[in-house]
Design an enzyme around this catalytic site. Structure first.
Site, PDB file in Angstrom:
ATOM      1  N   ILE A   1       1.440  -0.739  -0.165  1.00 39.57           N
ATOM      2  CA  ILE A   1       0.023   0.179  -0.478  1.00 39.57           C
ATOM      3  C   ILE A   1       1.216   0.753   0.181  1.00 39.57           C
ATOM      4  CG2 ILE A   1      -2.155  -1.099   1.017  1.00 39.57           C
ATOM      5  CD1 ILE A   1      -0.735  -0.423   3.539  1.00 39.57           C
ATOM      6  N   SER A   2       0.669   2.626  -0.159  1.00 44.27           N
ATOM      7  CA  SER A   2       1.421   3.689  -0.754  1.00 44.27           C
ATOM      8  C   SER A   2       1.087   3.754   0.560  1.00 44.27           C
ATOM      9  CB  SER A   2       0.902   4.558  -1.497  1.00 44.27           C
ATOM     10  OG  SER A   2       0.708   3.731  -2.928  1.00 44.27           O
ATOM     11  N   THR A   3      -0.076   4.673   1.056  1.00 48.47           N
ATOM     12  CA  THR A   3       0.611   5.169   2.807  1.00 48.47           C
ATOM     13  C   THR A   3      -0.120   4.609   3.595  1.00 48.47           C
ATOM     14  OG1 THR A   3      -2.482   5.808   2.189  1.00 48.47           O
ATOM     15  CG2 THR A   3       0.423   7.448   1.290  1.00 48.47           C
TER      16      THR A   3
END
Length: 193
Positions: free
Chosen positions: A8-10
């Site tokens: 996941i990016s964040t």
């Protein structure tokens, strides 16, 4: 041994989409990072590449491995060279069939990896256009490139964010109420708590 790789990016993104089914027989490797970071430079990506007992890896979609065609193909080649089967769930196909490379898999993954790279470039272009429009309207408040801001100066610009966080508001609610980005709220929280 089987493994499942999740990216996941964040930290505030939801993992559920990538964990729709329960996977009790798989060891989970979860990275929180941009897809632009090469797979071999990610904390869990590096662990996965060094885990000699892993023979089967599942990912939800090919863009979880990265957003750079060359990086994705390099990672896939490493898996092939080490006889590790990669399954892409949303495609329902595996990289090796009867211990041989699956040519259909390579073709499909190459196309999807290319699309993933184009999506990232498009997103960055939109971001640049938005910044240019904001600058033209005099609304851009970005920091001068190369300058540094002290923590105190940074926090002094966001008293409302601090107020809502101290009241116990969630990160998203605080961002909406203060009209700032979620990233700003996360940075404020990291500095005050």
């Amino acid at each position: 041994m089987k493994a499942r790789y999740i990216r996941i990016s964040t930290p505030d993104q939801n993992l559920e989409r990538q964990l729709v089914k329960k996977h009790p027989d798989e060891k989970l490797y979860i990275d929180v990072c941009s897809g632009s970071i090469p797979f071999e430079e990610r904390t869990k990506g590096k662990e996965l590449l060094n885990a000699k007992e892993i023979t089967y890896i599942s990912v939800h979609a090919i863009d979880r491995l990265g957003r750079n065609l060359l990086d994705i193909l390099t990672t896939l080649q490493y898996f092939d060279d080490n006889h590790i089967i990669l399954k892409v769930d949303n495609l329902g196909i595996e990289s090796l069939v009867n211990k041989k490379s699956n040519p259909a898999f390579k073709l499909i993954v190459s196309v999807l990896a290319n699309i993933s790279e184009m999506e990232r470039e498009t997103m960055l272009e939109r971001q640049r256009e938005g910044i240019a429009i904001a600058i033209a309207k005099g609304k851009y408040k970005g920091r001068v490139r190369g300058s540094k801001e002290s923590d105190e100066d940074f926090l002094s610009r966001y008293p409302e964010v601090i107020k809502y966080l101290k009241k116990g508001s969630s990160l998203r609610d605080t961002a909406k109420l203060s009209e700032v980005s979620l990233g700003t709220v996360q940075k404020v929280k990291a500095l005050i708590f």
